[in-house]
Scaffold this motif. Structure first.
Motif, PDB file in Angstrom:
ATOM      1  N   TYR A 529     -38.419   4.269  67.867  1.00  0.00           N
ATOM      2  CA  TYR A 529     -37.078   3.947  67.373  1.00  0.00           C
ATOM      3  C   TYR A 529     -36.964   2.449  67.071  1.00  0.00           C
ATOM      4  O   TYR A 529     -36.469   2.046  66.011  1.00  0.00           O
ATOM      5  CB  TYR A 529     -36.029   4.390  68.395  1.00  0.00           C
ATOM      6  N   PHE A 530     -37.461   1.637  67.982  1.00  0.00           N
ATOM      7  CA  PHE A 530     -37.352   0.192  67.738  1.00  0.00           C
ATOM      8  C   PHE A 530     -38.226  -0.242  66.558  1.00  0.00           C
ATOM      9  O   PHE A 530     -37.834  -1.105  65.787  1.00  0.00           O
ATOM     10  CB  PHE A 530     -37.664  -0.610  69.007  1.00  0.00           C
ATOM     11  N   TRP A 531     -39.394   0.395  66.397  1.00  0.00           N
ATOM     12  CA  TRP A 531     -40.213   0.025  65.240  1.00  0.00           C
ATOM     13  C   TRP A 531     -39.552   0.461  63.935  1.00  0.00           C
ATOM     14  O   TRP A 531     -39.671  -0.218  62.906  1.00  0.00           O
ATOM     15  CB  TRP A 531     -41.652   0.552  65.364  1.00  0.00           C
ATOM     16  N   ALA A 532     -38.834   1.567  63.954  1.00  0.00           N
ATOM     17  CA  ALA A 532     -38.086   1.953  62.760  1.00  0.00           C
ATOM     18  C   ALA A 532     -37.004   0.907  62.476  1.00  0.00           C
ATOM     19  O   ALA A 532     -36.773   0.511  61.326  1.00  0.00           O
ATOM     20  CB  ALA A 532     -37.477   3.337  62.939  1.00  0.00           C
ATOM     21  N   GLN A 533     -36.378   0.444  63.541  1.00  0.00           N
ATOM     22  CA  GLN A 533     -35.379  -0.633  63.412  1.00  0.00           C
ATOM     23  C   GLN A 533     -36.006  -1.908  62.861  1.00  0.00           C
ATOM     24  O   GLN A 533     -35.450  -2.565  61.977  1.00  0.00           O
ATOM     25  CB  GLN A 533     -34.793  -0.938  64.791  1.00  0.00           C
ATOM     26  N   LEU A 534     -37.155  -2.272  63.421  1.00  0.00           N
ATOM     27  CA  LEU A 534     -37.828  -3.490  62.946  1.00  0.00           C
ATOM     28  C   LEU A 534     -38.173  -3.365  61.455  1.00  0.00           C
ATOM     29  O   LEU A 534     -38.024  -4.323  60.699  1.00  0.00           O
ATOM     30  CB  LEU A 534     -39.092  -3.781  63.765  1.00  0.00           C
ATOM     31  N   HIS A 535     -38.651  -2.174  61.100  1.00  0.00           N
ATOM     32  CA  HIS A 535     -38.940  -1.949  59.676  1.00  0.00           C
ATOM     33  C   HIS A 535     -37.688  -2.190  58.844  1.00  0.00           C
ATOM     34  O   HIS A 535     -37.722  -2.881  57.826  1.00  0.00           O
ATOM     35  CB  HIS A 535     -39.444  -0.521  59.451  1.00  0.00           C
ATOM     36  N   ASN A 536     -36.594  -1.593  59.292  1.00  0.00           N
ATOM     37  CA  ASN A 536     -35.341  -1.701  58.548  1.00  0.00           C
ATOM     38  C   ASN A 536     -34.869  -3.154  58.452  1.00  0.00           C
ATOM     39  O   ASN A 536     -34.458  -3.611  57.387  1.00  0.00           O
ATOM     40  CB  ASN A 536     -34.285  -0.830  59.238  1.00  0.00           C
ATOM     41  N   SER A 537     -34.961  -3.871  59.552  1.00  0.00           N
ATOM     42  CA  SER A 537     -34.537  -5.278  59.531  1.00  0.00           C
ATOM     43  C   SER A 537     -35.454  -6.104  58.626  1.00  0.00           C
ATOM     44  O   SER A 537     -35.002  -7.044  57.969  1.00  0.00           O
ATOM     45  CB  SER A 537     -34.551  -5.862  60.951  1.00  0.00           C
ATOM     46  N   ALA A 538     -36.745  -5.759  58.627  1.00  0.00           N
ATOM     47  CA  ALA A 538     -37.674  -6.497  57.762  1.00  0.00           C
ATOM     48  C   ALA A 538     -37.408  -6.183  56.298  1.00  0.00           C
ATOM     49  O   ALA A 538     -37.472  -7.058  55.423  1.00  0.00           O
ATOM     50  CB  ALA A 538     -39.116  -6.154  58.121  1.00  0.00           C
ATOM     51  N   ALA A 547     -42.128 -14.186  53.579  1.00  0.00           N
ATOM     52  CA  ALA A 547     -42.503 -12.846  53.110  1.00  0.00           C
ATOM     53  C   ALA A 547     -43.624 -12.244  53.948  1.00  0.00           C
ATOM     54  O   ALA A 547     -43.585 -11.053  54.289  1.00  0.00           O
ATOM     55  CB  ALA A 547     -42.922 -12.908  51.642  1.00  0.00           C
ATOM     56  N   ASP A 548     -44.641 -13.038  54.274  1.00  0.00           N
ATOM     57  CA  ASP A 548     -45.746 -12.524  55.084  1.00  0.00           C
ATOM     58  C   ASP A 548     -45.239 -11.969  56.415  1.00  0.00           C
ATOM     59  O   ASP A 548     -45.704 -10.928  56.887  1.00  0.00           O
ATOM     60  CB  ASP A 548     -46.754 -13.642  55.398  1.00  0.00           C
ATOM     61  N   PHE A 549     -44.306 -12.693  57.004  1.00  0.00           N
ATOM     62  CA  PHE A 549     -43.768 -12.273  58.293  1.00  0.00           C
ATOM     63  C   PHE A 549     -43.130 -10.887  58.179  1.00  0.00           C
ATOM     64  O   PHE A 549     -43.443  -9.974  58.945  1.00  0.00           O
ATOM     65  CB  PHE A 549     -42.737 -13.301  58.795  1.00  0.00           C
ATOM     66  N   TYR A 550     -42.275 -10.724  57.191  1.00  0.00           N
ATOM     67  CA  TYR A 550     -41.566  -9.436  57.068  1.00  0.00           C
ATOM     68  C   TYR A 550     -42.510  -8.309  56.654  1.00  0.00           C
ATOM     69  O   TYR A 550     -42.404  -7.174  57.134  1.00  0.00           O
ATOM     70  CB  TYR A 550     -40.398  -9.577  56.087  1.00  0.00           C
ATOM     71  N   ASN A 551     -43.438  -8.621  55.743  1.00  0.00           N
ATOM     72  CA  ASN A 551     -44.415  -7.590  55.361  1.00  0.00           C
ATOM     73  C   ASN A 551     -45.245  -7.158  56.564  1.00  0.00           C
ATOM     74  O   ASN A 551     -45.560  -5.981  56.732  1.00  0.00           O
ATOM     75  CB  ASN A 551     -45.342  -8.121  54.259  1.00  0.00           C
ATOM     76  N   GLY A 552     -45.617  -8.140  57.376  1.00  0.00           N
ATOM     77  CA  GLY A 552     -46.384  -7.831  58.586  1.00  0.00           C
ATOM     78  C   GLY A 552     -45.622  -6.889  59.498  1.00  0.00           C
ATOM     79  O   GLY A 552     -46.199  -5.964  60.092  1.00  0.00           O
ATOM     80  N   LYS A 553     -44.321  -7.059  59.596  1.00  0.00           N
ATOM     81  CA  LYS A 553     -43.519  -6.172  60.444  1.00  0.00           C
ATOM     82  C   LYS A 553     -43.520  -4.752  59.888  1.00  0.00           C
ATOM     83  O   LYS A 553     -43.676  -3.782  60.634  1.00  0.00           O
ATOM     84  CB  LYS A 553     -42.076  -6.688  60.563  1.00  0.00           C
ATOM     85  N   LYS A 554     -43.355  -4.628  58.590  1.00  0.00           N
ATOM     86  CA  LYS A 554     -43.308  -3.277  58.006  1.00  0.00           C
ATOM     87  C   LYS A 554     -44.659  -2.582  58.157  1.00  0.00           C
ATOM     88  O   LYS A 554     -44.724  -1.390  58.445  1.00  0.00           O
ATOM     89  CB  LYS A 554     -42.897  -3.365  56.527  1.00  0.00           C
ATOM     90  N   LYS A 555     -45.725  -3.336  58.004  1.00  0.00           N
ATOM     91  CA  LYS A 555     -47.053  -2.721  58.123  1.00  0.00           C
ATOM     92  C   LYS A 555     -47.395  -2.400  59.577  1.00  0.00           C
ATOM     93  O   LYS A 555     -48.116  -1.439  59.849  1.00  0.00           O
ATOM     94  CB  LYS A 555     -48.096  -3.620  57.462  1.00  0.00           C
TER      95      LYS A 555
END
Lengths: 590, 590
Positions: A529-538, A547-555
């Motif tokens: 659930y939290f990783w889905a949240q992190l994806h959404n926030s990223a 950009a690298d930071f947010y892409n890294g979170k989604k990946k």
């Protein structure tokens, strides 16, 4: 050994972009003078201070350890100076009560300070940590007279604190405590007994140490309902509240341990030591357990810090170490070999560490928010809900974050290959230090029984229901590419919960048999659930972290759903086989 | 710390009742003078000798470690006397060539001797272990002249041996070796270079140490095809083959490690050191790898020994330690609490240790049988089959037995609670010592690439097919209550194998991405086969080991199928998500 700055950007991402600290404090109506920028400035300053003063001591703290002589304990080189600077810079008093010299800053900042203490030097982290815990307990439960005596010293950090629970014959089973307290005519008590595994029981950092001790009054009922809590200072105070006379207690020895060598673990003898009752007689355990949520959350965060630090070291190594070629052809043809980060299995280990550290940070801070709601909210329903959520999440955080820290720090060694086994690189130290986190403040098994026994079965609908509702609402309201998977694992978690509660009616051993597997499954689903949240926030990011930071979170979210979450299949399958495969075996057949 | 006798009954059960050593040797036509009783008498004597002489040194070996001064290394107190007694009692020469003073006993007995060495004192076990490996290599590949010079000393144990492969910049990637060998006019070579992580590189146990060193001739091709193997003695011999003159090599330092502190891990400098070529020029790596199956099997068995020892200690503790009551009511109402073995989660951990130790012993001895078939069988088809089976099983045994040893020894700490973290109980030492087993002789990742890359893909049908056929035949011919489960996991394993081989054609990174998960799945399925076998042997037992013993085996089999084997579901699910979740991440996004 590397002393790599803590990932302050990650702290900011969770606190600001995922959990929206500004909205959180606005709703609670507290700490509104601290905006995100100020909050992050404080975090940044804490990190810089500890990077400069604590990080460089970490390797030697392990190597040198603590030394016991007579009744005194010497901490590793540099700890005295570090502690002095820490207190003088005001870090000890960060969230302390302003009435006693504290700065009145938020609990959340205090949590992050604890996270950073462990990140830079775990052997050091328990000195401020235990002092903080003792201070909080006294703030909540002691009389004004005791507060006036002891809180100023504990708030500034001039004095330190401990918790004295365990005895040689009882760790988990505190009903067996037999340290004895005799009342004196002046309202004080004389306490006699031996306590073991006392973190910071004796050291050279402060003029006084305030022990919070579980003991039994002469007429106390047997078991857990006959235990009272006493404040017993190492130095008795004079009328000016200055340490004046040595109390009859002391460290008989210190333990030689697997790790966390900078932290003094003492055998404490109390020999008619003079103390003060805290709270009502025979309610000591209840008081102690009120403090337990915070203590267990902090221990979970220690696991997270170990995971993070091991990852940071491993990542640097994986980018630098040249060994073998990528399976898809040379990536650095001009070099004799490619950096090992090109190899899929090295990535698997790095991403496992990363997914645990960063996802668990969101979970831990979310629990911290619940503690702040309980502290500050005026809305009684909201407080009750936060209380239930916290009770449910606490054993999961304590056990899950520390168990995965064992896996992650093991990978931290493995990524270094043979070099990981050598002390100077520091990777093996993270694994050794992390092991205590699965043991103290209640072992993983005890957390799992707390979750499946006390919490899940006693208050079922209100508990897993609460967390399950949060996840279901997220799925319903927030589209992410992971929602289908999250839904199916949420369903699996709920089915498994029902299965266990039904089984438990037939055989009480079914609860214990399923407990650790169930706790881990709960952890994996909540983390999803939290990783889905992190994806959404990223995905909907503020752009401030690059950009690298947010892409890294989604990946990393994609990695978590693909490579970690499926472990639930195995946990469900083993849970479904019930208690018999464990209980059928006669003792003589082992 | 406990010094608990090794489970000789378990060794007997596997060797006699499960793997039928009498039939095995009869078929091979060797070692028929040694019947089961004699075989077990030798095992029993070895265990008694090591229980008396090695076990008591284990704790101090860890605490004291090795000491380096000048160019000499002192082993922990007692090792010199232990080594002397070990050689005098003939243990060093157990399976040595009779032509050079060996006893000519079976390789299998030698395997068990290695198992017992590690069980009683892992820090000690590598001194005889490396000597044995060096001796075997010289037996196979050296000229008669070199054999005559060096085998008598290595066989009696009067001299010791090492393997010198790793250099600071290359561990896994031996193609990068740059230690240089210059030919001399007399047919010898002068070798110059630095080798690291050299186990037993220097010590005080013997008058001479024979180093087997990988180095590069002046005109050698680049990479792995330009590496030659040299025998370089610490002491050069005079014409009577006595150590006479110090060679120009020495230990520059020793490593400070996470564990295995009794074992000296040296940085070795060779400075124009005089040596002898073994085998053909540029074929050093091929020769070294021929010895690798045995070395890796031995390392796997080290993992098994750590698992077994941690289990034995934990079992004693779990029966003695009183803490909390059974969920189904007091079991020892007259005591203040029940022994912790009543608690389901403690049983889960104990049974996990037990299932790994005992099942893996069968797998390891089975591999040992294949080595004996390769050595002794006159039937070329049988030899070829054993060779393929061994090649397939070796990486699994090396990695699986050592990875589960990390889990099992971690549980060994956990069962002791906080006491597990204290050094004197010895449980944390098993976990620290065991970690090196997943690293040396090729890390888990390297084993997994060997399995999925080299072995599974290159020789697919002949490899997994062979082991799968053995399992399928067992299912078809031997009814057990576990056959349905075994069949379904066998099918899962084969499906997963096909999936990976198909994926690999599209993208070479798919192999590495799946490798460790696939290796672990292979281990779990193969272990399930052995547990079905153990069940069957216990069901149709010879009666010699007692009803409790056999019942315990059947119940542990049931435990394994219920609580361990389902992990394959998670492994399959993660493998099926392929390489993208690992490879998508740019280096800058970590």
């Amino acid at each position: 050994m590397a002393n790599i700055p803590a990932p302050v950007k990650d702290i900011q991402f969770i606190a600001d972009e995922v959990l929206d600290l500004a909205a959180h404090y606005q709703k609670l109506g507290v700490h509104q003078d601290i905006d995100v920028e100020t909050f992050m400035t404080i975090v940044d300053e804490a990190s810089k201070f500890l990077h400069e003063h604590a990080g460089p001591l970490n390797r030697n703290a392990d190597e040198q350890g603590c030394r016991h002589e007579g009744q005194s304990v010497q901490t590793p080189d540099g700890f005295v100076e570090l502690y002095k600077a820490y207190c003088e810079s005001g870090w000890a008093a960060l969230d302390g009560d302003e009435a006693y010299g504290g700065q009145g800053l938020s609990y959340w900042l205090q949590l992050i300070l604890g996270e950073l203490n462990t990140y830079y030097c775990p052997g050091w982290s328990n000195y401020p940590g235990l002092t903080h815990g003792a201070r909080e307990l006294i703030e909540h439960f002691a009389t004004d007279e005791l507060k006036a005596k002891f809180l100023p010293g504990l708030t500034s950090g001039e004095w330190a604190g401990t918790m004295c629970l365990t005895e040689p014959h009882c760790g988990t089973d505190l009903g067996l405590v037999n340290t004895a307290a005799k009342p004196n005519d002046d309202g004080t008590y004389n306490v006699t007994g031996t306590k073991i595994f006392i973190t910071s029981g004796e050291h050279d950092l402060t003029d006084n140490i305030v022990h919070l001790v579980l003991a039994r009054l002469p007429d106390a009922p047997k078991g857990t309902k006959g235990i009272s809590l006493f404040l017993i200072p190492k130095m008795l105070l004079n009328e000016q509240n200055e340490p004046a006379e040595r109390n009859t207690l002391g460290a008989a020895s210190i333990e030689h341990k697997m790790g966390l060598n900078g932290s003094a673990t003492c055998v404490m003898n109390f020999d008619e030591a003079k103390g003060y009752l805290i709270g009502n007689a025979n309610e000591g355990l209840k008081i102690m357990f009120t403090m337990m949520n915070g203590a267990r959350l902090n221990t979970g965060i220690q696991g997270l810090s170990a995971t993070q630090a091991s990852y940071e070291n491993a990542l640097v190594y994986a980018k630098e170490r040249l060994q073998m070629r990528s399976a898809t052809g040379p990536k650095l043809p001009e070099k004799p070999a490619d950096p090992i980060i090109v190899h899929p299995d090295v990535r698997r280990m790095l991403l496992t560490q990363k997914a645990f550290a960063e996802g668990n940070r969101a979970l831990a801070y979310f629990a911290g928010q619940q503690i702040e709601i309980i502290k500050h909210s005026q809305d009684q329903n909201e407080v009750a809900r936060a209380d239930r959520l916290l009770a449910f999440l606490t054993p999961i955080i304590k056990a899950f974050l520390t168990e995965v820290a064992m896996e992650a720090t093991n990978y931290g060694v493995q990524i270094f290959g043979g070099h990981g086994y050598i002390r100077e690189h520091g990777q093996e130290q993270w694994h050794r230090d992390a092991k205590i986190f699965t043991l103290y403040e209640g072992t993983t098994g005890i957390q799992a029984l707390d979750l499946t026994g006390r919490k899940m079965l006693m208050m079922q609908k209100g508990q897993i229901g609460e967390m399950a509702d949060i996840i279901q609402n997220f799925i319903n309201e927030t589209p992410t590419p992971h929602n289908d998977a999250l839904q199916s694992y949420l369903d699996m978690w709920q089915e498994t919960t029902s299965f266990i509660t039904q089984q438990a009616m037939k055989n009480p051993d079914e609860v214990g048999a399923a407990s650790v597997d169930y706790l881990m499954m709960s952890g994996y689903v909540i983390l999803a659930y939290f990783w889905a949240q992190l994806h959404n926030s990223a995905e909907n990011n503020k752009g401030q972290l690059g950009a690298d930071f947010y892409n890294g979170k989604k990946k990393t979210a994609a990695f978590y759903f693909a490579k970690i979450l499926p472990r639930c299949h195995a946990l469900k399958a083993t849970i479904m086989t019930g208690a018999d495969p464990l209980m059928d075996m006669a003792e003589s057949e082992f």
